[in-house]
Design an enzyme around this catalytic site. Structure first.
Site, PDB file in Angstrom:
ATOM      1  N   CYS A  76       0.867  -1.185   0.000  1.00  0.00           N
ATOM      2  CA  CYS A  76       0.000   0.000   0.000  1.00  0.00           C
ATOM      3  C   CYS A  76       0.901   1.232   0.000  1.00  0.00           C
ATOM      4  O   CYS A  76       2.066   1.148  -0.411  1.00  0.00           O
ATOM      5  CB  CYS A  76      -0.990  -0.026   1.171  1.00  0.00           C
ATOM      6  SG  CYS A  76      -0.245   0.037   2.806  1.00  0.00           S
TER       7      CYS A  76
ATOM      8  N   ASP B 174      -8.214   3.921   1.217  1.00  0.00           N
ATOM      9  CA  ASP B 174      -7.151   4.318   2.139  1.00  0.00           C
ATOM     10  C   ASP B 174      -7.782   4.823   3.437  1.00  0.00           C
ATOM     11  O   ASP B 174      -8.441   5.862   3.434  1.00  0.00           O
ATOM     12  CB  ASP B 174      -6.337   5.432   1.473  1.00  0.00           C
ATOM     13  CG  ASP B 174      -5.148   5.819   2.298  1.00  0.00           C
ATOM     14  OD1 ASP B 174      -5.079   5.421   3.469  1.00  0.00           O
ATOM     15  OD2 ASP B 174      -4.277   6.519   1.761  1.00  0.00           O
TER      16      ASP B 174
ATOM     17  N   ASN C 182       2.229   1.503   4.442  1.00  0.00           N
ATOM     18  CA  ASN C 182       2.506   0.247   5.162  1.00  0.00           C
ATOM     19  C   ASN C 182       2.202   0.361   6.658  1.00  0.00           C
ATOM     20  O   ASN C 182       2.855  -0.271   7.487  1.00  0.00           O
ATOM     21  CB  ASN C 182       3.961  -0.214   4.949  1.00  0.00           C
ATOM     22  CG  ASN C 182       4.240  -1.649   5.393  1.00  0.00           C
ATOM     23  OD1 ASN C 182       5.320  -1.955   5.906  1.00  0.00           O
ATOM     24  ND2 ASN C 182       3.298  -2.541   5.227  1.00  0.00           N
TER      25      ASN C 182
ATOM     26  N   CYS D  55      -1.536   0.987   7.498  1.00  0.00           N
ATOM     27  CA  CYS D  55      -2.980   0.701   7.654  1.00  0.00           C
ATOM     28  C   CYS D  55      -3.408  -0.559   6.903  1.00  0.00           C
ATOM     29  O   CYS D  55      -3.815  -1.544   7.512  1.00  0.00           O
ATOM     30  CB  CYS D  55      -3.822   1.880   7.170  1.00  0.00           C
ATOM     31  SG  CYS D  55      -3.527   3.425   8.046  1.00  0.00           S
ATOM     32  N   ARG D  56      -3.340  -0.524   5.565  1.00  0.00           N
ATOM     33  CA  ARG D  56      -3.960  -1.594   4.782  1.00  0.00           C
ATOM     34  C   ARG D  56      -3.075  -2.825   4.574  1.00  0.00           C
ATOM     35  O   ARG D  56      -3.497  -3.953   4.804  1.00  0.00           O
ATOM     36  CB  ARG D  56      -4.393  -1.051   3.408  1.00  0.00           C
ATOM     37  CG  ARG D  56      -5.504  -0.045   3.486  1.00  0.00           C
ATOM     38  CD  ARG D  56      -5.663   0.704   2.190  1.00  0.00           C
ATOM     39  NE  ARG D  56      -4.507   1.554   1.922  1.00  0.00           N
ATOM     40  CZ  ARG D  56      -4.295   2.228   0.803  1.00  0.00           C
ATOM     41  NH1 ARG D  56      -5.155   2.112  -0.177  1.00  0.00           N
ATOM     42  NH2 ARG D  56      -3.233   2.986   0.665  1.00  0.00           N
ATOM     43  N   SER D  57      -1.840  -2.629   4.098  1.00  0.00           N
ATOM     44  CA  SER D  57      -1.041  -3.816   3.758  1.00  0.00           C
ATOM     45  C   SER D  57      -0.610  -4.633   4.992  1.00  0.00           C
ATOM     46  O   SER D  57      -0.509  -5.861   4.879  1.00  0.00           O
ATOM     47  CB  SER D  57       0.151  -3.469   2.857  1.00  0.00           C
ATOM     48  OG  SER D  57       1.034  -2.575   3.461  1.00  0.00           O
TER      49      SER D  57
HETATM   50  P1  4NP Z   1      -1.769   2.880   4.148  1.00  0.00           P
HETATM   51  O1  4NP Z   1      -2.364   4.248   4.676  1.00  0.00           O
HETATM   52  O2  4NP Z   1      -1.230   3.149   2.761  1.00  0.00           O
HETATM   53  O3  4NP Z   1      -2.953   1.971   4.124  1.00  0.00           O
HETATM   54  O4  4NP Z   1      -0.697   2.458   5.126  1.00  0.00           O
HETATM   55  C1  4NP Z   1      -1.647   5.451   4.619  1.00  0.00           C
HETATM   56  C2  4NP Z   1      -0.729   5.769   5.583  1.00  0.00           C
HETATM   57  C3  4NP Z   1      -0.065   6.971   5.534  1.00  0.00           C
HETATM   58  C4  4NP Z   1      -0.311   7.858   4.507  1.00  0.00           C
HETATM   59  C5  4NP Z   1      -1.222   7.541   3.531  1.00  0.00           C
HETATM   60  C6  4NP Z   1      -1.894   6.322   3.581  1.00  0.00           C
HETATM   61  N1  4NP Z   1       0.357   9.104   4.469  1.00  0.00           N
HETATM   62  O5  4NP Z   1       0.016   9.926   3.598  1.00  0.00           O
HETATM   63  O6  4NP Z   1       1.255   9.359   5.267  1.00  0.00           O
END
Ligand code: 4NP
Length: 139
Positions: free
Chosen positions: A8, A113, A11, A13-15
């Protein structure tokens, strides 16, 4: 299929959720996760991801975020992106063995997201979406 890398953006939240759920469903495989971005390298998963995983008996609290490397593209049999933008970033890096998780059960939709979600409800949806796709993948 021996190894899978879930990717994702951050790294956190989702992955990590996809990694935790996949390890539970297919313990014989080598499974990791990482992000395309570097902002959260070394951090633990976001609290709501840890919480929704734990409610389903999946412990992701020990995960530490890392950024994808070119080596990953060679080392993993399958790379699975959580959304279209992750998929495009991976293709730009030269990944050929890459698909999108939503293609296994959600009409190729993105796993949204949840980083900017205000409440917890969105995380339940994200968990359910990831789990359904993975169950189809491992069928
Ligand atoms: P993830 O979520 O891709 O599911 O881990 C996010 C975590 C951080 C950010 C964006 C999405 N960020 O913009 O910092």
């Amino acid at each position: 299929m021996k190894s899978i890398l879930f990717v994702c953006l951050g790294n956190i939240c989702r992955s990590p959720l996809a990694e935790g759920i996949a390890k539970k469903l297919a313990p014989q495989l080598q499974i990791e996760s990482c992000g395309t971005g570097s902002w959260h390298v070394g951090e633990s998963p976001c609290l709501n991801s840890v919480k929704i995983a734990s409610l389903h008996g999946v412990d992701i609290s020990n995960h530490k975020a890392r950024q994808i490397t070119n080596e990953d593209l060679k080392n993993f049999d399958y790379i699975i992106a959580l959304d279209e933008s992750n998929l495009n970033d991976l293709k730009d890096m030269g990944a050929t063995n890459v698909t999108k998780l939503g293609s296994y059960g959600f009409e190729n939709k993105d796993v949204p997201d949840p980083y900017f979600f205000s409440g917890f409800e969105g995380f339940e949806k994200v968990y359910e979406m990831i789990e359904i796709c993975l169950k189809n993948l491992f069928k």
